[in-house]
Design a protein around this motif. Structure first.
Motif, PDB file in Angstrom:
ATOM      1  N   ALA A 286       1.051  -1.189  -0.156  1.00 14.83           N
ATOM      2  CA  ALA A 286       0.017   0.106  -0.082  1.00 14.83           C
ATOM      3  C   ALA A 286       0.952   1.052  -0.043  1.00 14.83           C
ATOM      4  O   ALA A 286       2.008   1.410   0.589  1.00 14.83           O
ATOM      5  CB  ALA A 286      -0.964   0.063   1.298  1.00 14.83           C
TER       6      ALA A 286
ATOM      7  N   ASP B  94      -7.191   7.796   1.765  1.00 15.58           N
ATOM      8  CA  ASP B  94      -7.524   6.413   2.085  1.00 15.58           C
ATOM      9  C   ASP B  94      -8.159   5.799   0.595  1.00 15.58           C
ATOM     10  O   ASP B  94      -8.102   6.455  -0.407  1.00 15.58           O
ATOM     11  CB  ASP B  94      -8.951   6.306   2.904  1.00 15.58           C
ATOM     12  CG  ASP B  94      -8.387   6.574   4.377  1.00 15.58           C
ATOM     13  OD1 ASP B  94      -7.343   6.289   4.788  1.00 15.58           O
ATOM     14  OD2 ASP B  94      -9.281   6.971   5.292  1.00 15.58           O
ATOM     15  N   GLY B  95      -8.391   4.643   0.541  1.00 17.22           N
ATOM     16  CA  GLY B  95      -8.979   3.743  -0.529  1.00 17.22           C
ATOM     17  C   GLY B  95      -7.928   2.716  -1.095  1.00 17.22           C
ATOM     18  O   GLY B  95      -7.543   1.976  -0.340  1.00 17.22           O
ATOM     19  N   ASP B  96      -7.845   2.531  -2.192  1.00 15.17           N
ATOM     20  CA  ASP B  96      -7.228   1.364  -2.783  1.00 15.17           C
ATOM     21  C   ASP B  96      -5.734   1.562  -2.381  1.00 15.17           C
ATOM     22  O   ASP B  96      -5.165   2.512  -2.362  1.00 15.17           O
ATOM     23  CB  ASP B  96      -7.248   1.497  -4.354  1.00 15.17           C
ATOM     24  CG  ASP B  96      -6.256   0.363  -4.927  1.00 15.17           C
ATOM     25  OD1 ASP B  96      -6.921  -0.829  -4.840  1.00 15.17           O
ATOM     26  OD2 ASP B  96      -5.404   0.766  -5.634  1.00 15.17           O
ATOM     27  N   GLY B  97      -5.010   0.349  -2.082  1.00 11.40           N
ATOM     28  CA  GLY B  97      -3.763   0.364  -1.940  1.00 11.40           C
ATOM     29  C   GLY B  97      -2.772   1.016  -2.579  1.00 11.40           C
ATOM     30  O   GLY B  97      -1.922   1.658  -1.913  1.00 11.40           O
TER      31      GLY B  97
ATOM     32  N   THR C  43      -3.164   3.378  -4.535  1.00 10.73           N
ATOM     33  CA  THR C  43      -3.330   4.785  -4.666  1.00 10.73           C
ATOM     34  C   THR C  43      -3.473   5.651  -3.137  1.00 10.73           C
ATOM     35  O   THR C  43      -3.330   6.856  -3.248  1.00 10.73           O
ATOM     36  CB  THR C  43      -4.635   5.284  -5.534  1.00 10.73           C
ATOM     37  OG1 THR C  43      -5.817   4.570  -4.841  1.00 10.73           O
ATOM     38  CG2 THR C  43      -4.662   4.645  -6.887  1.00 10.73           C
TER      39      THR C  43
ATOM     40  N   ALA D  21      -7.079  -7.430   1.187  1.00 10.05           N
ATOM     41  CA  ALA D  21      -7.198  -6.965  -0.173  1.00 10.05           C
ATOM     42  C   ALA D  21      -6.463  -5.746  -0.541  1.00 10.05           C
ATOM     43  O   ALA D  21      -6.509  -5.404  -1.566  1.00 10.05           O
ATOM     44  CB  ALA D  21      -8.746  -7.061  -0.401  1.00 10.05           C
ATOM     45  N   GLY D  22      -5.835  -5.085   0.453  1.00  8.96           N
ATOM     46  CA  GLY D  22      -5.246  -3.660   0.182  1.00  8.96           C
ATOM     47  C   GLY D  22      -5.940  -2.413   0.365  1.00  8.96           C
ATOM     48  O   GLY D  22      -5.593  -1.493  -0.002  1.00  8.96           O
ATOM     49  N   THR D  23      -7.320  -2.658   0.967  1.00  5.72           N
ATOM     50  CA  THR D  23      -8.008  -1.428   0.983  1.00  5.72           C
ATOM     51  C   THR D  23      -7.349  -0.567   2.346  1.00  5.72           C
ATOM     52  O   THR D  23      -7.540  -1.077   3.471  1.00  5.72           O
ATOM     53  CB  THR D  23      -9.518  -1.552   1.217  1.00  5.72           C
ATOM     54  OG1 THR D  23      -9.857  -2.109  -0.008  1.00  5.72           O
ATOM     55  CG2 THR D  23     -10.150  -0.545   1.333  1.00  5.72           C
TER      56      THR D  23
ATOM     57  N   SER E 171      -7.919   2.484   5.229  1.00  3.97           N
ATOM     58  CA  SER E 171      -8.891   3.209   6.035  1.00  3.97           C
ATOM     59  C   SER E 171      -8.198   3.823   7.274  1.00  3.97           C
ATOM     60  O   SER E 171      -6.981   3.478   7.498  1.00  3.97           O
ATOM     61  CB  SER E 171     -10.104   2.575   6.099  1.00  3.97           C
ATOM     62  OG  SER E 171      -9.807   1.283   7.025  1.00  3.97           O
TER      63      SER E 171
END
Length: 440
Positions: free
Chosen positions: A182, A190-193, A195, A228-230, A232
């Motif tokens: 990430a 926050d968000g996709d790993g 980005t 999954a790489g999310t 927060s």
């Protein structure tokens, strides 16, 4: 009715075989005489009585079995391999991590305990990944990191590293394959790993479900990354000090993080000189600490000076590398703080409370109750036994040299963790490498 002479019949049928295989009681019943039980094993000596893994040891005594498989030999409860056996002598190989303790032999359910064998551990340091400074995914030395800080390992042996210099969280496989888990450019998102953004992350820990938690130092936040790489935000936001809900709580450069068996997070709040607790419900409180300084005691009476790496044990105790106090501190679940090891700034082995460290950055714990410390400015990995004795595990002068305990070199080791097999991993902060330490 006719009667027969038993002795005569036995003689006619072959004599001795009949006489020795059976007898007749007064009641007429035939009985057999059981063989006498074997004598219990006795150990008279072991030679040699010290050595490393694989040393051949001769055990002399009596009551052993000539059948190799009938002899169970242990060194301090670790099972040894028997290579030859007779009634009076066994030849065995010292097992891995045998430790110092008595040798025992069990034969036919009976155990003999003999002299103590003094086990000499071998320590081997190697480089798992990394080389020169920079940023590159890849395998082993092809990978590049920025300044490296916190490190943790999951149940499958995967390693997560706070790549402070690149503001990323990197993932390393047990074989040394490095990828970016990430993070992208420095910032906050926050968000996709790949980005999401971090701002100088300093520490990581992982829970049983594979979620990674990050002490995102210059964002003054605690972040979460799912498998999954999310990404927060768990708690924090603006710089400051405030307990309460996750959304309103404040930190001032969180630098260490760990998680206990109940899902509580513990955070070293560096410039607030406090240890903070975050419950699974997101409530932030202060476990211990007040103003900058040094004092043991209960809760707010205690003082820290730049707390860094944290560790939670199975009983809910929290251990802190109190960097600027050059000490390892212990906090009970109720918030009582004491000093586990360390005195003044320097380098000294021996009794825990007179031993010296130079800016200890992180601490980990093995299954036998030994603590290991990344002693940052001494460029060494230190060991604290359950009896409170501090020694050098590995390291000599500054460098990035692999080898045994006395020749290996570290360049400001910063993070430290241990996997389920007892393998230790540490980050070389300015060596830009992840090092692997195997103790056998």
């Amino acid at each position: 009715m006719k009667t027969f002479n038993l002795a005569l019949i036995c003689l006619l049928l072959g004599g001795g075989a009949c006489f020795y295989s059976c007898s007749k009681s007064n009641s007429g019943a035939t009985t057999t005489t059981p063989p006498p039980p074997p004598p219990p094993p006795v150990i008279s000596s072991i030679s040699p009585d010290s050595g490393v893994l694989g040393t051949t040891v001769t055990i002399s005594g009596s009551g052993f079995s000539a059948n190799i498989g009938d002899n169970l030999v242990k060194f301090n409860d670790s099972i040894a391999i028997v290579s030859s056996a007779s009634a009076t002598q066994l030849t065995v190989k010292v097992p891995v991590s045998a430790g110092t303790g008595p040798v025992s032999v069990t034969v036919g359910g009976k155990t003999a305990t003999g002299p103590t064998f003094n086990y000499a551990y071998t320590v081997t340091v190697s480089t798992l990944a990394g080389s020169s400074p920079g940023y590159a995914d890849g395998n082993g030395a092809a990978a590049k990191f920025g300044l490296l800080q916190g490190i943790c390992v999951d149940k499958d042996g995967n390693i997560y590293v706070a790549d402070y210099g690149n503001s990323m969280i990197r993932k390393v496989t047990p074989s040394g394959g490095v990828g970016t888990f990430a993070g992208s450019t420095r910032g906050y998102a926050d968000g996709d790993g790949l980005t999401a953004q971090f701002n100088y992350p300093m520490a990581v820990c992982v829970d049983g479900q594979g979620n990674v938690y990050v002490a995102d130092a210059d964002n003054n936040r605690i972040r979460k990354i799912t498998p999954a790489g999310t990404v927060s935000t768990v708690a924090g936001g603006t710089l400051g000090y405030a307990d309460g809900s996750a959304a309103t709580a404040q930190f001032y450069r969180p630098s260490g993080i760990c998680i206990d068996g109940k899902g509580n997070l513990y955070v070293s709040d560096f410039y607030n000189n406090k240890i903070r607790k975050i419950t699974p419900a997101g409530v932030v409180s202060t476990l211990a600490g007040s103003s900058q300084g040094f004092a043991d005691g209960n809760g707010a009476v205690a003082q820290f000076n730049g707390p860094m790496g944290t560790l939670a044990d199975s009983l809910g105790n929290v251990y802190v590398a109190d960097m600027n106090n050059d000490k390892i501190r212990k906090i009970t679940p109720s918030g009582v703080v004491s000093t586990l090891a360390g005195s003044s700034h320097g380098y000294a082995e021996g009794n825990a409370l007179t031993a010296q460290f130079r800016w200890p950055a992180a601490v980990c714990l093995d299954g036998k109750g030994n603590f290991y410390v990344a002693d940052n400015f001494n460029n060494k990995i230190r060991k604290i036994t359950p009896a409170g004795i501090v020694s050098r595990l590995a390291g000599s002068t500054t460098g990035t040299v692999d080898g045994d305990a006395s020749t290996a070199m570290f360049d400001e080791p910063y993070g430290i963790c241990i996997d389920s097999h007892g393998i230790i991993y540490t980050t070389d902060e300015v060596g830009y490498r992840i090092r692997k330490i195997v103790i056998q």
